[in-house]
Design an enzyme around this catalytic site. Structure first.
Site, PDB file in Angstrom:
ATOM      1  N   LYS A   1     -13.850  -4.458  13.746  1.00 35.88           N
ATOM      2  CA  LYS A   1     -12.527  -4.835  14.268  1.00 35.88           C
ATOM      3  C   LYS A   1     -12.540  -4.994  15.788  1.00 35.88           C
ATOM      4  O   LYS A   1     -11.643  -5.584  16.349  1.00 35.88           O
ATOM      5  CB  LYS A   1     -11.504  -3.757  13.904  1.00 35.88           C
TER       6      LYS A   1
ATOM      7  N   LYS B   1      14.121 -14.582  -9.236  1.00 34.54           N
ATOM      8  CA  LYS B   1      13.442 -13.562 -10.033  1.00 34.54           C
ATOM      9  C   LYS B   1      12.674 -14.234 -11.180  1.00 34.54           C
ATOM     10  O   LYS B   1      13.238 -15.048 -11.910  1.00 34.54           O
ATOM     11  CB  LYS B   1      14.459 -12.562 -10.584  1.00 34.54           C
TER      12      LYS B   1
ATOM     13  N   PRO C   1      -2.946 -11.718   8.000  1.00 35.72           N
ATOM     14  CA  PRO C   1      -3.620 -11.581   9.295  1.00 35.72           C
ATOM     15  C   PRO C   1      -4.058 -10.133   9.486  1.00 35.72           C
ATOM     16  O   PRO C   1      -3.342  -9.218   9.070  1.00 35.72           O
ATOM     17  CB  PRO C   1      -2.531 -11.949  10.308  1.00 35.72           C
ATOM     18  N   ASP C   2      -5.225  -9.934  10.065  1.00 32.33           N
ATOM     19  CA  ASP C   2      -5.649  -8.566  10.405  1.00 32.33           C
ATOM     20  C   ASP C   2      -5.135  -8.291  11.819  1.00 32.33           C
ATOM     21  O   ASP C   2      -5.687  -8.787  12.808  1.00 32.33           O
ATOM     22  CB  ASP C   2      -7.174  -8.441  10.327  1.00 32.33           C
ATOM     23  N   ILE C   3      -4.064  -7.527  11.873  1.00 35.80           N
ATOM     24  CA  ILE C   3      -3.365  -7.341  13.159  1.00 35.80           C
ATOM     25  C   ILE C   3      -4.254  -6.578  14.145  1.00 35.80           C
ATOM     26  O   ILE C   3      -4.404  -6.972  15.304  1.00 35.80           O
ATOM     27  CB  ILE C   3      -2.028  -6.608  12.932  1.00 35.80           C
TER      28      ILE C   3
ATOM     29  N   PHE D   1      -6.712   2.817  12.417  1.00 36.67           N
ATOM     30  CA  PHE D   1      -6.825   3.891  11.427  1.00 36.67           C
ATOM     31  C   PHE D   1      -7.729   3.429  10.296  1.00 36.67           C
ATOM     32  O   PHE D   1      -7.818   2.230  10.012  1.00 36.67           O
ATOM     33  CB  PHE D   1      -5.445   4.269  10.883  1.00 36.67           C
TER      34      PHE D   1
ATOM     35  N   LYS E   1     -16.156   0.027  10.609  1.00 37.52           N
ATOM     36  CA  LYS E   1     -14.845  -0.621  10.809  1.00 37.52           C
ATOM     37  C   LYS E   1     -14.532  -0.761  12.303  1.00 37.52           C
ATOM     38  O   LYS E   1     -14.026  -1.783  12.738  1.00 37.52           O
ATOM     39  CB  LYS E   1     -13.759   0.200  10.108  1.00 37.52           C
TER      40      LYS E   1
ATOM     41  N   ASN F   1       0.865  -1.185   0.000  1.00 29.91           N
ATOM     42  CA  ASN F   1       0.000   0.000   0.000  1.00 29.91           C
ATOM     43  C   ASN F   1       0.895   1.226   0.000  1.00 29.91           C
ATOM     44  O   ASN F   1       2.025   1.152   0.485  1.00 29.91           O
ATOM     45  CB  ASN F   1      -0.822   0.045   1.291  1.00 29.91           C
TER      46      ASN F   1
HETATM   47  O1  C5P Z   1      -9.267  -2.969   7.102  1.00 29.35           O
HETATM   48  P1  C5P Z   1      -8.428  -1.776   6.902  1.00 29.35           P
HETATM   49  O2  C5P Z   1      -7.086  -2.075   6.269  1.00 29.35           O
HETATM   50  O3  C5P Z   1      -9.087  -0.616   6.230  1.00 29.35           O
HETATM   51  O4  C5P Z   1      -8.161  -1.266   8.393  1.00 29.35           O
HETATM   52  C1  C5P Z   1      -7.254  -0.281   8.695  1.00 29.35           C
HETATM   53  C2  C5P Z   1      -6.756  -0.446  10.087  1.00 29.35           C
HETATM   54  O5  C5P Z   1      -6.478  -1.808  10.350  1.00 29.35           O
HETATM   55  C3  C5P Z   1      -5.434   0.267  10.304  1.00 29.35           C
HETATM   56  O6  C5P Z   1      -5.380   0.655  11.664  1.00 29.35           O
HETATM   57  C4  C5P Z   1      -4.410  -0.802   9.991  1.00 29.35           C
HETATM   58  O7  C5P Z   1      -3.176  -0.554  10.662  1.00 29.35           O
HETATM   59  C5  C5P Z   1      -5.076  -2.037  10.524  1.00 29.35           C
HETATM   60  N1  C5P Z   1      -4.774  -3.255   9.803  1.00 29.35           N
HETATM   61  C6  C5P Z   1      -4.030  -4.248  10.410  1.00 29.35           C
HETATM   62  N2  C5P Z   1      -3.780  -5.420   9.748  1.00 29.35           N
HETATM   63  C7  C5P Z   1      -4.240  -5.619   8.506  1.00 29.35           C
HETATM   64  C8  C5P Z   1      -4.993  -4.627   7.878  1.00 29.35           C
HETATM   65  C9  C5P Z   1      -5.225  -3.457   8.555  1.00 29.35           C
HETATM   66  O8  C5P Z   1      -3.618  -4.049  11.541  1.00 29.35           O
HETATM   67  N3  C5P Z   1      -3.973  -6.754   7.897  1.00 29.35           N
END
Ligand code: C5P
Length: 397
Positions: free
Chosen positions: A341, A286, A303-305, A323, A337, A208
């Site tokens: 979350k 490569k 993983p969604d941290i 964020f 969100k 990103n």
């Molecule tokens: O789902 P989204 O990416 O829009 O969510 C944004 C928030 O989730 C941010 O705080 C980002 O640091 C956190 N995030 C995360 N792990 C991910 C995706 C997003 O911690 N894989």
């Protein structure tokens, strides 16, 4: 004032060691207790007798001095202080600290301590500029070590440039600022920042867009309020925040692992722009370009941290801040969100290209909590950071 603060002062060898006597005098005058430690070469420049006379305490010198071990072991000595100060710190001692060497009392104390360390380097300008010293400086800063000086000026060796020991009054001021109590003193706070890079092969990746500017500013603001900040960052150009412990990662999985390792924390701010997907079966060689052949990529979810940490049963931080970078329906999307979350706050912003926020110095955020949406005026990212840090301090109480 430094009334009753305990300073462990490590003096290493160098012509500037004579200034440590004045430093001890000024620290004592402000009410601090100074426990001096001299390296072997420091004794060539100042005598243990004068150091201990000014400090009104024993000057420690030798790791294997059994009397000292009986009086106070080196581990205890390294931890009984409010602050460890190394002044002057030679290039050699910096190198030992950066590499975790412990071959005398001074370096052993520095390896064993769990107290904040403030270093005042002093060396010849070429030694200071040398890539190894600069590398060691970066390592030590990343380990959370604070620095004062060196100053630029004429040197005892006849050369001119950076390398002169900071003046005793400057070192005292740095000691005072290190020991200043802030509303977040004693609080441990995690900040994630920057993008993650998900490799396609060793030279290509998906990511990103993220400069890391807002996350870095938040870490800095939290440090200034006295927090012990652990800054977990993906690859970003932004200079790392001074005074924070830096953990460098590349991928989202690395970031998840690093975050798990730093728990428990009092609060966590997830400002990183984590890639949502990683490339399945990333090649370790490569991928060759072949005319007419376009490779296809398969993705799997990262993983969604933020969600993982927000939903922990054990070790969930008291305050979790996420964020949301949105390009439309900012409040509505960010509110959803926050609930999805399970974090406490969402700092939402509109990152449509016309706002100039992405990669810019300013930000216009909306703080979303269980009390609703609060619109903050557009301001510099450092001001957003400062206000957010203050709100975090209030929330932690
Ligand atoms: O789902 P989204 O990416 O829009 O969510 C944004 C928030 O989730 C941010 O705080 C980002 O640091 C956190 N995030 C995360 N792990 C991910 C995706 C997003 O911690 N894989």
């Amino acid at each position: 004032m430094l009334e009753d603060k305990r300073i462990l002062l490590i003096i290493s060898g160098g012509i500037a060691a004579y200034k440590s006597l004045e430093l001890i005098r000024q620290l004592r005058k402000r009410g601090a207790w100074v426990t001096p430690v001299l390296t072997k070469s420091a004794k060539e420049f100042v005598t243990p007798l004068s150091v201990s006379a000014l400090a009104e305490e024993k000057a420690y010198q030798d790791l294997f001095d059994l009397t000292d071990e009986a009086e106070m072991g080196h581990i205890q000595l390294s931890r009984s202080a409010d602050l460890v100060v190394v002044a002057p710190c030679t290039a050699n001692l910096m190198a030992k600290m950066a590499n975790g060497l412990a071959d005398d009392l001074a370096s052993t104390l520095l390896l064993a301590t769990d107290t904040q360390v403030l270093v005042a380097p002093a060396m010849n300008v070429r030694m200071w500029d040398h890539p190894s010293t600069q590398r060691n400086l970066k390592t030590l800063k990343n380990d959370g070590v604070a620095f004062v000086g060196p100053n630029e000026g004429d040197m005892a060796c006849g050369e001119y440039g950076p390398g002169r020991l900071a003046e005793p009054a400057e070192i005292v001021a740095a000691v005072e600022s290190q020991l200043a109590e802030g509303p977040l003193t004693g609080r441990r706070i995690l900040v994630t920042s920057g993008p993650t890079h998900e490799p396609i092969d060793p030279v290509r990746y998906i990511a990103n867009r993220s400069s890391g500017a807002q996350g870095t500013a938040i870490a800095r603001a939290l440090v200034l309020l006295g927090a012990d900040v652990i800054f977990v960052t993906g690859p970003a150009d932004e200079p790392r925040p001074e005074g924070a412990h830096i953990v460098e990662v590349e991928t989202a999985k690395d970031m998840m692992e690093a975050v798990n390792k730093v728990l428990p924390v009092d609060a966590a701010v997830f400002a990183a722009a984590v890639a949502d997907w990683n490339v399945v079966g990333a090649s370790d060689q490569k991928i060759k370009k072949q005319a007419g052949k376009i490779p296809s990529l398969n993705f799997s979810e990262n993983p969604d941290i933020l969600a993982t940490i927000s939903q922990l049963e054990k070790d969930r931080p008291q305050l979790v801040v996420g964020f949301a970078a949105e390009t439309n329906d900012v409040v509505e999307n960010a509110t959803k969100k926050r609930l999805r979350k399970a974090c406490d706050w969402i700092v939402a912003n509109d990152v449509s290209p016309e706002t100039g926020i992405m990669g810019g110095r300013e930000n216009a955020v909306i703080l979303i909590s269980d009390e609703g949406a609060e619109h903050w005026p557009r301001m510099g990212k450092d001001l957003v950071a400062r206000q957010l840090a203050e709100r975090i301090a209030q929330a932690l109480g």
